[in-house]
Design an enzyme around this catalytic site. Structure first.
Site, PDB file in Angstrom:
ATOM      1  N   LYS A 141       3.494 -15.363   4.076  1.00 35.22           N
ATOM      2  CA  LYS A 141       3.557 -16.317   2.771  1.00 35.22           C
ATOM      3  C   LYS A 141       5.229 -16.660   2.919  1.00 35.22           C
ATOM      4  CE  LYS A 141       1.530 -18.665  -0.515  1.00 35.22           C
ATOM      5  NZ  LYS A 141       1.065 -19.838  -0.154  1.00 35.22           N
TER       6      LYS A 141
ATOM      7  N   TYR B  17       0.757  -1.134   0.166  1.00 34.57           N
ATOM      8  CA  TYR B  17      -0.112  -0.046  -0.120  1.00 34.57           C
ATOM      9  C   TYR B  17       0.768   1.312  -0.112  1.00 34.57           C
ATOM     10  CZ  TYR B  17      -3.958  -2.580   0.842  1.00 34.57           C
ATOM     11  OH  TYR B  17      -5.240  -3.700   1.059  1.00 34.57           O
TER      12      TYR B  17
ATOM     13  N   ASP C 246      -2.926 -18.413   3.147  1.00 33.23           N
ATOM     14  CA  ASP C 246      -3.788 -19.189   2.449  1.00 33.23           C
ATOM     15  C   ASP C 246      -4.677 -20.106   3.602  1.00 33.23           C
ATOM     16  OD1 ASP C 246      -1.613 -20.410   2.488  1.00 33.23           O
ATOM     17  OD2 ASP C 246      -1.594 -20.959   0.396  1.00 33.23           O
TER      18      ASP C 246
ATOM     19  N   ASP D 100      -5.639  -6.543   5.531  1.00 40.81           N
ATOM     20  CA  ASP D 100      -6.910  -5.944   5.127  1.00 40.81           C
ATOM     21  C   ASP D 100      -7.855  -7.016   4.500  1.00 40.81           C
ATOM     22  OD1 ASP D 100      -8.443  -3.947   3.979  1.00 40.81           O
ATOM     23  OD2 ASP D 100      -7.261  -3.397   2.356  1.00 40.81           O
TER      24      ASP D 100
ATOM     25  N   ASP E   6     -11.671  -8.355   6.823  1.00 42.05           N
ATOM     26  CA  ASP E   6     -12.891  -8.135   6.189  1.00 42.05           C
ATOM     27  C   ASP E   6     -13.555  -9.491   6.205  1.00 42.05           C
ATOM     28  OD1 ASP E   6     -12.729  -5.581   5.654  1.00 42.05           O
ATOM     29  OD2 ASP E   6     -12.408  -5.513   3.568  1.00 42.05           O
TER      30      ASP E   6
END
Length: 353
Positions: free
Chosen positions: A187, A142, A219, A243, A247
């Site tokens: 990851k 970001y 994942d 993020d 959610d």
């Protein structure tokens, strides 16, 4: 206590839910004898429309001279639907985080017994789930180097040791105050940035021997948050993964309209609901103000006003138990309550109880 609070309503349903958050803060002030002073400022699409900047310098000055920021939401379809737009409302939120140094986003995830049926997940998976996601907020893709032309684009997921160490410190210390279990989500089997995260976490876990630390690829974590939510106590992860993961946790609470958050760091702390601006609902008096109100509770608790924060939480629970709810979480056949009515009921409960 006297507090100066910057109020950033933003766009869409933001001004509507902010009114209820402030009304609840005022009820707390009256009930407990505090003095809260509010200063409103522009952010997001409304700021672009007014001055061409989603986070004007004037707004930053308001935030810097305040004790806390109460934020609602930013976003507008006219920018979402124009991929060529050089300036976007969400850039205002990123700018707030960067300029205030808000590197740690704290998102509690809890279940409400009376709302478990609203989740798409099975009740036996959900009941008793209670964890916190700590998301690094000012690094990663970001904020990294980026490029785009008609044929090629890239975003750089860059992290430094100090950035990783400070957010991991927040996470380990949060775990020490809870059930002493920390899950580091990355990851590391693919990404170099994640391997640095894991390396540093492995180094730091030796400083917190009381904490059980485990590691999980994003994942796998995305699946287990929904299939084994009670496994988690504290989760820490980088910006992009955080993020998405936070959610996803709305499936646990049953609605994003129930999830508050705090963003902490170098300067003025910020408190906001995790949902967006929902522009389609603007002005319809249907937006759920509970996440905004619970964000106000987190603000109070940040300043050690624990009794006051508890009063807000009790009022929210009472409203849910009494079926004083906005449409997306109302029981079948339940009375209609809008944004204003729910906020007024909660504020009134605080004053009378």
């Amino acid at each position: 206590m006297k507090l100066k609070i910057a109020v950033l309503p933003g766009d869409g349903i933001g001004p509507e839910i902010m009114k209820q958050g402030v009304a609840v803060m005022e009820a707390v002030a009256k009930r407990f004898g505090h003095e809260f002073e509010y200063e409103e400022a522009l952010c997001g699409a409304c700021a672009i429309d007014a001055v061409g900047n989603p986070y004007p310098d004037e707004t930053h000055e308001v935030c810097m001279r305040s004790d806390a920021v109460l934020f609602a939401a930013v976003g507008d379809p006219k920018y979402d639907n124009d991929p060529t737009s050089p300036v976007r409302p969400e850039q205002g939120l990123l700018a707030i985080r960067k300029r205030l140094g808000l590197f740690a986003n704290i998102r509690p995830v809890t279940t409400f017994d009376c709302l478990i049926h609203k989740s798409p997940l099975k009740e036996e998976l959900l009941r008793g789930a209670d964890f916190v996601v700590i998301r690094e907020l000012t690094g990663g893709m970001y904020f990294g180097e980026r490029y785009q032309d008609n044929d090629r684009a890239f975003d750089t997921n860059a992290y430094t040791r100090p950035e990783i160490e400070r957010i991991l410190k927040v996470a380990f210390e949060m775990a020490m105050t809870r059930r002493r279990h920390l899950t580091v989500v990355d990851k590391a089997n693919i990404l170099a940035s994640s391997r640095l995260w894991r390396q540093i976490a492995k180094e730091m876990e030796k400083q917190y021997p009381e904490v059980t630390t485990d590691y999980m690829f994003i994942d796998n974590a995305s699946m287990r948050v929904l299939t084994e939510p009670r496994f988690f106590d504290v989760i820490v992860t980088e910006n992009t993964f955080g993020d998405i993961l936070t959610d996803e946790t709305s499936c646990i609470t049953g609605s994003m309209g129930l999830q508050p958050s705090a963003s902490l760091g170098e300067h003025t702390p910020l408190f906001e609901p995790v949902h967006g601006s929902w522009p389609q609902a603007t002005g319809q008096n249907i937006a759920n103000p509970v996440a905004q109100i619970l964000s106000a509770a987190m603000l109070l608790e940040y300043f050690d006003l624990t009794e006051e924060g508890a009063a807000v939480r009790r009022a929210v629970m009472a409203s849910l138990d009494a079926n004083v709810r906005t449409p997306e979480i109302q029981v079948n056949g339940g009375q209609h309550y809008g944004t204003r009515e729910v906020g007024a009921w909660i504020a009134d409960y605080i004053l009378k109880n």
